[in-house]
Structure formats: C-alpha cells, structure tokens
Motif scaffolding. Structure first.
Motif, mmCIF file in Angstrom:
data_model
loop_
_atom_site.group_PDB
_atom_site.id
_atom_site.type_symbol
_atom_site.label_atom_id
_atom_site.label_comp_id
_atom_site.label_asym_id
_atom_site.label_seq_id
_atom_site.Cartn_x
_atom_site.Cartn_y
_atom_site.Cartn_z
ATOM 1 N N LYS A 121 0.835 -1.197 0.000
ATOM 2 C CA LYS A 121 0.000 0.000 0.000
ATOM 3 C C LYS A 121 0.873 1.252 0.000
ATOM 4 N N GLN A 122 0.391 2.270 -0.710
ATOM 5 C CA GLN A 122 1.131 3.526 -0.800
ATOM 6 C C GLN A 122 0.450 4.606 0.034
ATOM 7 N N ARG A 123 1.280 5.459 0.605
ATOM 8 C CA ARG A 123 0.759 6.522 1.467
ATOM 9 C C ARG A 123 1.637 7.750 1.304
ATOM 10 N N ARG A 124 0.993 8.926 1.157
ATOM 11 C CA ARG A 124 1.744 10.178 1.067
ATOM 12 C C ARG A 124 2.021 10.700 2.470
ATOM 13 N N VAL A 125 3.299 10.940 2.757
ATOM 14 C CA VAL A 125 3.732 11.398 4.070
ATOM 15 C C VAL A 125 4.299 12.809 3.935
ATOM 16 N N LYS A 126 3.895 13.695 4.821
ATOM 17 C CA LYS A 126 4.421 15.055 4.800
ATOM 18 C C LYS A 126 5.910 15.043 5.152
ATOM 19 N N MET A 127 6.626 15.934 4.515
ATOM 20 C CA MET A 127 8.078 16.052 4.699
ATOM 21 C C MET A 127 8.353 17.453 5.249
ATOM 22 N N TYR A 128 8.894 17.525 6.461
ATOM 23 C CA TYR A 128 9.098 18.813 7.131
ATOM 24 C C TYR A 128 10.577 19.198 7.082
ATOM 25 N N HIS A 129 10.847 20.509 7.101
ATOM 26 C CA HIS A 129 12.243 20.934 7.095
ATOM 27 C C HIS A 129 12.442 22.194 7.924
ATOM 28 N N LYS A 130 13.716 22.424 8.297
ATOM 29 C CA LYS A 130 14.079 23.568 9.125
ATOM 30 C C LYS A 130 15.504 23.985 8.765
ATOM 31 N N LEU A 131 15.918 25.134 9.295
ATOM 32 C CA LEU A 131 17.263 25.659 9.074
ATOM 33 C C LEU A 131 18.133 25.361 10.283
ATOM 34 N N VAL A 132 19.380 24.927 10.036
ATOM 35 C CA VAL A 132 20.350 24.723 11.109
ATOM 36 C C VAL A 132 21.622 25.485 10.762
ATOM 37 N N ILE A 133 22.043 26.351 11.671
ATOM 38 C CA ILE A 133 23.339 27.016 11.566
ATOM 39 C C ILE A 133 24.223 26.425 12.657
ATOM 40 N N ASP A 138 36.685 25.735 15.893
ATOM 41 C CA ASP A 138 37.597 26.680 15.238
ATOM 42 C C ASP A 138 36.898 27.982 14.850
ATOM 43 N N GLY A 139 35.614 28.082 15.172
ATOM 44 C CA GLY A 139 34.875 29.281 14.829
ATOM 45 C C GLY A 139 34.277 29.259 13.439
ATOM 46 N N LYS A 140 34.413 28.136 12.729
ATOM 47 C CA LYS A 140 33.836 28.034 11.388
ATOM 48 C C LYS A 140 32.338 27.787 11.494
ATOM 49 N N ILE A 141 31.585 28.434 10.603
ATOM 50 C CA ILE A 141 30.123 28.344 10.631
ATOM 51 C C ILE A 141 29.626 27.734 9.322
ATOM 52 N N GLY A 142 28.635 26.861 9.434
ATOM 53 C CA GLY A 142 28.013 26.260 8.260
ATOM 54 C C GLY A 142 26.504 26.342 8.372
ATOM 55 N N GLY A 143 25.834 26.337 7.238
ATOM 56 C CA GLY A 143 24.385 26.399 7.214
ATOM 57 C C GLY A 143 23.800 25.216 6.471
ATOM 58 N N TYR A 144 22.708 24.649 6.997
ATOM 59 C CA TYR A 144 22.108 23.448 6.425
ATOM 60 C C TYR A 144 20.590 23.555 6.486
ATOM 61 N N VAL A 145 19.939 22.878 5.563
ATOM 62 C CA VAL A 145 18.503 22.662 5.648
ATOM 63 C C VAL A 145 18.320 21.191 5.999
ATOM 64 N N VAL A 146 17.544 20.920 7.049
ATOM 65 C CA VAL A 146 17.359 19.550 7.527
ATOM 66 C C VAL A 146 15.918 19.127 7.270
ATOM 67 N N PHE A 147 15.755 18.008 6.565
ATOM 68 C CA PHE A 147 14.444 17.459 6.231
ATOM 69 C C PHE A 147 14.173 16.223 7.082
#
Length: 207
Positions: A121-133, A138-147
């Motif tokens: 059986k198939q089912r559509r599931v919602k996919m949520y995302h947010k921002l992570v900094i 060492d003080g290095k910063i990165g940015g990501y979108v997490v699903f």
C-alpha cells in the motif's frame, strides 16, 4: 499559498540505496568534526542571521520549478525561498558544535510517496524541514537545511510539525524515518535512518 510538491522519488531512492550499501557511518552531521574541544564562542541569533544572509546573497538558491528531473540529476532537493523564524530559534550544543535551529516559513511544501514493503500500500507522508546554523571549535560556521521524512507508522501515530520536535543535538526521541541534511542550495550532504530514535544507518555525501 505554498505550493505542494510531490518530489523526488529518484533522489530519495538513490539516498536509501546508498544507506543500504554503505551502512552505518558517522551518527550525525556534527560528528564529522573530530575536535573534542568546545566551540570558542557562543552562536548568537545575530551571528547566525548574518551568516545566513551573506550565504544566500552569495549563492542565490536555484529553483527550477516542478522540474524534478533537474533536481534528481543534481542530487538536490528544491529549497525555494526561505524565511527563517529567528525569534523561534533554539540554541543547542552537541560535542564540538554549537547549533541554532530555526523554523522556516517555506515557499514550498513536500510530500513523499512511501510504499509499505509488506502490504504494497502507498501513502503520502508530509516532509518537514528547518534551518540549522552550526559553529565548530575553530569558529567556522556552516548552514544546512534539515528534512524529516517519517516512516508510515510514525507519521500515523505522531501528528504535528515534526521539524519542531527535534534539534541538531542528536536526540531523536522515538523518531523513525529519514533525516536528510542539504546545503542551503539543496545539495544532499547526509542521510540518516532512524528506528525508534536510534540511528541504524547513515551516509555522508558532502565535503
């Protein structure tokens, strides 16, 4: 109104295949940093905001409409425009990283078509995302979108905005499904699979 995008069986199937082939590696994105020292300074909302705005202005998010073939070939998820809710941001620490998780007011919303391996059986599931900094020692910063892509059973039993329940501190508290990290442009960097809050597989695809 946000567009509903039934996206990317190709990219997600490829990611799941990689998980099967490579099995368990690092448990989460932050654990690729080998430093045991704490970050040198805190990560404020203002600092995270400045980093995000600079990155977005340098690397404007590419959006090819509903052309899923484009994203599949680039191994990307379509991000669209993002409006972070900075005041709703949550600060956490995990090993050598300081994190700021911020909800997103998205221009795109997602659903994933999942097939039950037992019943078909198939089912559509919602996919949520947010921002992570994230900021390392060492003080290095990165940015990501997490699903977050919940399993069928988890999504049936847990109603709500899943991305609001978890932060980048490694605590997944019963979650079953996939956690996908992308760059701010949507390139898939890491995919982790969880069962009942425990990471069982993971593959790192970024630098």
């Amino acid at each position: 109104m946000c567009k509903i995008l039934y996206f990317c069986k190709c990219s997600l199937l490829t990611a799941i295949t990689l998980l099967t082939i490579f099995g368990c590696q690092d448990t989460d994105l932050y654990e690729n940093n080998n430093s045991k020292e704490p970050p040198i300074n805190g990560l404020s909302i203002d600092e995270a905001k400045v980093f995000f705005e600079n990155e977005i202005s340098k690397n404007a998010t590419r959006f090819a409409g509903n052309n899923s073939d484009y994203y599949a070939k680039q191994f990307m998820l379509p991000i669209g425009d993002m409006i972070p809710d900075w005041q709703g941001g949550v600060s956490t620490s995990a090993k050598s990283l300081l994190n700021l998780d911020a909800p997103i007011q998205p221009t795109l919303r997602y659903r994933v078509l999942q097939t039950d391996p037992k019943t078909g059986k198939q089912r559509r599931v919602k996919m949520y995302h947010k921002l992570v900094i994230a900021k390392d020692a060492d003080g290095k910063i990165g940015g990501y979108v997490v699903f977050f892509v919940a399993s069928n059973q988890y999504s049936r039993n847990n109603k709500g905005i899943i991305s609001d329940w978890f932060n980048n501190d490694g605590k997944m508290n019963g979650f079953s499904g996939l956690k996908i990290y992308t760059s701010l442009e949507g390139h898939i960097l890491r995919v982790n699979k969880y069962i009942n809050g425990n990471k069982v597989r993971g593959i790192f695809l970024g630098e």
